[in-house]
Design a protein around this motif. Structure first.
Motif, PDB file in Angstrom:
ATOM      1  N   VAL A   3       0.857  -1.189   0.000  1.00  0.00           N
ATOM      2  CA  VAL A   3       0.000   0.000   0.000  1.00  0.00           C
ATOM      3  C   VAL A   3       0.890   1.235   0.000  1.00  0.00           C
ATOM      4  CG1 VAL A   3      -1.755   1.307   1.251  1.00  0.00           C
ATOM      5  CG2 VAL A   3      -1.869  -1.192   1.194  1.00  0.00           C
ATOM      6  N   THR A   5       0.877   5.533  -0.108  1.00  0.00           N
ATOM      7  CA  THR A   5       0.123   6.786  -0.050  1.00  0.00           C
ATOM      8  C   THR A   5       0.692   7.728  -1.096  1.00  0.00           C
ATOM      9  OG1 THR A   5      -0.181   6.506   2.318  1.00  0.00           O
ATOM     10  CG2 THR A   5      -0.629   8.690   1.429  1.00  0.00           C
ATOM     11  N   CYS A  13      -4.309   9.599  -2.147  1.00  0.00           N
ATOM     12  CA  CYS A  13      -4.906   8.293  -2.472  1.00  0.00           C
ATOM     13  C   CYS A  13      -4.040   7.167  -1.907  1.00  0.00           C
ATOM     14  CB  CYS A  13      -5.015   8.111  -3.994  1.00  0.00           C
ATOM     15  SG  CYS A  13      -6.199   9.221  -4.764  1.00  0.00           S
ATOM     16  N   ARG A  14      -4.710   6.168  -1.378  1.00  0.00           N
ATOM     17  CA  ARG A  14      -3.983   4.963  -0.940  1.00  0.00           C
ATOM     18  C   ARG A  14      -4.040   3.962  -2.085  1.00  0.00           C
ATOM     19  NH1 ARG A  14      -2.536   4.732   4.196  1.00  0.00           N
ATOM     20  NH2 ARG A  14      -2.766   2.501   4.532  1.00  0.00           N
ATOM     21  N   MET A  15      -2.883   3.738  -2.687  1.00  0.00           N
ATOM     22  CA  MET A  15      -2.818   2.907  -3.886  1.00  0.00           C
ATOM     23  C   MET A  15      -2.294   1.520  -3.512  1.00  0.00           C
ATOM     24  SD  MET A  15      -1.257   5.769  -6.496  1.00  0.00           S
ATOM     25  CE  MET A  15       0.122   6.235  -5.461  1.00  0.00           C
ATOM     26  N   GLY A  16      -2.848   0.527  -4.141  1.00  0.00           N
ATOM     27  CA  GLY A  16      -2.366  -0.834  -3.948  1.00  0.00           C
ATOM     28  C   GLY A  16      -1.508  -1.236  -5.133  1.00  0.00           C
ATOM     29  N   SER A  28      -3.689  -0.165  -8.260  1.00  0.00           N
ATOM     30  CA  SER A  28      -5.109   0.161  -8.108  1.00  0.00           C
ATOM     31  C   SER A  28      -5.284   1.267  -7.076  1.00  0.00           C
ATOM     32  CB  SER A  28      -5.879  -1.091  -7.662  1.00  0.00           C
ATOM     33  OG  SER A  28      -5.342  -1.542  -6.428  1.00  0.00           O
ATOM     34  N   GLY A  29      -6.473   1.867  -7.059  1.00  0.00           N
ATOM     35  CA  GLY A  29      -6.804   2.844  -6.021  1.00  0.00           C
ATOM     36  C   GLY A  29      -6.353   4.259  -6.302  1.00  0.00           C
ATOM     37  N   HIS A  30      -5.772   4.504  -7.467  1.00  0.00           N
ATOM     38  CA  HIS A  30      -5.294   5.849  -7.790  1.00  0.00           C
ATOM     39  C   HIS A  30      -6.440   6.679  -8.359  1.00  0.00           C
ATOM     40  CE1 HIS A  30      -4.568   3.068 -11.053  1.00  0.00           C
ATOM     41  NE2 HIS A  30      -4.719   4.067 -11.902  1.00  0.00           N
ATOM     42  N   GLY A  31      -6.541   7.936  -7.913  1.00  0.00           N
ATOM     43  CA  GLY A  31      -7.606   8.815  -8.383  1.00  0.00           C
ATOM     44  C   GLY A  31      -7.285   9.471  -9.709  1.00  0.00           C
TER      45      GLY A  31
END
Lengths: 116, 419
Positions: A3, A5, A13-16, A28-31
């Protein structure tokens, strides 16, 4: 999954990041797109510029930095190397003080000039 | 008494940028006063990287950023007198200063730019309880000790306030061998940049306690421990939530205050919202020919923004000297919903160019619009995915609708949607 940040903007965004054999397979998880490259680098080998001061013979401390980012895991080794040197005046801004800090291939350079 | 066309007080990033811009705009007789022994202002002790990304498209350290302007000023033959401290400024633009070499002096000035920077809020300003022991420092003082003088102020450290200086010092103290036990923030969010939360706290496993504050400071001669407590929504400590830390050092990073003793002495009024003087779109104060720029005007996050604003003040001062002051019709800029401390507070119409208004928001907003309203004019609004108090926001008012505006211009935050 790692994970990460994002630091590109205040959203944070907290990206995986999925990796396999040291290679990134998915993010994943990016805005937005801005943090994706950062996330890939962070998951595999986070890099940082290190800034510090070195001792100067007969003078005030001199501010220095690594010329480019080095692996995060080497930060404390880099600090030990920086603490281990004493430089002589004069120093020019950008002067190389350590050629290759802890095997990173990156130099430590002066960030200010110091006259005699 | 001697004379100078333009006197700039302070040779930090604002003073240097103002001096360079004024010289390039044709001001020949120009003097910069600096109370420290060298130019560069606060950037001298900001040895970390992250400066200049906007202005130079490079990531520089503070000393490197400052040196670019110092070198340019030298190339332009700008006179900077160091170890010279301004003591007073009068309404008719007479500046008294004192220097080790010359003693007390007075200068009669054609124009003055106040670039006096800001200072840190201190322990007294936040009313912390506990004993008056040694070991409580402002973060900037600790930064000066470590980076300029090579002294470590302590070895077991707690930091109160999560502004960028506090975060930067958490990393700096850790790299120099201290143990940073916690960073404590009274608000439910950090006012520092995400980048600094990640790279100064998370990188070194330093815990961030949001909605917490220091409720006891212990020690006789030297600090030996502190207590923190969680706070409720009204920022009152909640009994039973205390956590004790053994430490010898407490660093305070609890806000910056524009330094305006000289401006007050000249009879200028300060804005309650910014702590700076009131200026128009040329950064001219309520006294003709006296300008203000940099952190003395309002506290910035980025040196790049300081340089940009101060350069405009420098060009405006040059214009005042070369063309004389002009009477212009002024509209007021007002803080609307969600907006704190919009600068400039006045804009002249008809506008000469697009005007950038900078301000802070009063809380975190998501998916909201920055809007400007005035009778007779329609301004474009701009959507932001996020607006936080920690990052200065801006509204750019284009020259064309601005020239049609007839009353006060109100800046506001609107149209927030729940995520």
């Amino acid at each position: 999954m790692t994970v990460v940040t994002c630091i590109a903007c205040p959203v944070g965004c907290r990206m995986g990041v999925e990796t396999a054999d040291g290679a990134v397979t998915a993010v994943s998880g990016h805005g937005c797109k801005r943090g994706v490259e950062y996330a890939r680098q962070e998951a595999v080998c986070p890099m940082r510029i290190v800034t510090a001061v070195v001792r100067v013979r007969g003078g005030m401390p001199l501010s220095v930095r690594t010329a480019s980012p080095i692996p995060k895991k080497d930060i404390f080794a880099c600090m030990s190397a920086i603490e281990g040197i004493v430089v002589n005046k004069p120093v020019t801004m950008g002067q190389i003080l350590i050629e290759d800090v802890c095997g990173s291939g990156v130099a430590v350079i002066a960030t200010k000039a110091m006259n005699e | 008494m001697t004379r100078a066309d333009l006197l700039i007080i302070g040779a930090g990033p604002a003073g240097l940028a103002a001096a360079i811009a004024a010289r390039q705009a044709g001001v020949k007789d120009l003097l910069v006063l600096e109370r420290e022994e060298a130019s560069g202002g606060i950037l001298r002790q900001c040895i970390h990287n992250g400066f200049g990304l906007h202005r130079f498209k490079e990531e520089l350290t503070g000393p490197e950023y400052a040196q670019r302007d110092i070198d340019l000023a030298a190339d332009l033959g700008i006179r900077i007198q160091t170890n010279a401290m301004a003591l007073s400024v009068t309404r008719d633009k007479v500046v008294s200063f004192v220097s080790r070499q010359e003693g007390p002096r007075q200068i009669e000035c054609g124009a003055i730019i106040l670039c006096t920077g800001c200072r840190e809020r201190s322990r007294g300003a936040i009313g912390t309880p506990g004993t008056r022991c040694a070991g409580v420092f402002s973060a900037g003082t600790a930064q000066k000790f470590v980076n300029l003088h090579g002294f470590m102020p302590g070895s077991q450290v707690v930091i109160l306030g999560s502004g960028d200086i506090g975060l930067i010092m958490a990393r700096r103290m850790t790299l120099q061998g201290a143990r940073v036990l916690a960073c404590v923030e009274i608000m439910p969010y950090s006012s520092g940049l995400n980048r600094n939360i990640v790279q100064c706290l998370n990188d070194y496993d330093i815990p961030l306690y949001l909605s917490h504050t220091v409720t006891d400071i212990r020690g006789t001669s030297r600090l030996n421990g502190i207590t923190i407590s969680r706070v409720d929504e009204n920022r009152r400590p909640v009994p039973g939530t205390e956590i004790d830390f053994s430490c010898d050092t407490l660093l305070l990073s609890v806000g910056l205050i524009p330094e305006n003793e000289l401006a007050l002495g000249a009879g200028l009024n300060l804005s309650a919202a910014t702590g700076g003087v009131l200026v128009d779109d040329r950064f001219e104060t309520e006294i003709d020919g006296v300008f203000s720029a940099g952190n003395a005007l309002h506290v910035h996050d980025l040196a790049d923004d300081v340089s940009e604003e101060a350069a405009r003040a420098g060009r405006a001062a040059a214009d005042y000297l070369l063309r004389g002051g002009q009477k212009r019709q002024m509209l007021s800029v007002m803080d609307g919903r969600g907006v704190l401390g919009a600068v400039p507070q006045k804009i002249a119409v008809p506008a000469e160019e697009d005007v950038r208004v900078r301000f802070r928001v009063d809380r975190v907003y998501e998916n909201a619009y920055v809007c400007a309203h005035a009778q007779g004019a329609v301004f474009p609004r701009r959507k932001h995915r996020i607006l936080t108090p920690g990052e200065m926001a801006q509204a750019v008012l284009p020259k064309q609708p601005l020239s049609l505006a007839e009353g006060d211009i109100v800046i506001s935050i609107e149209g927030e949607k729940e995520r």
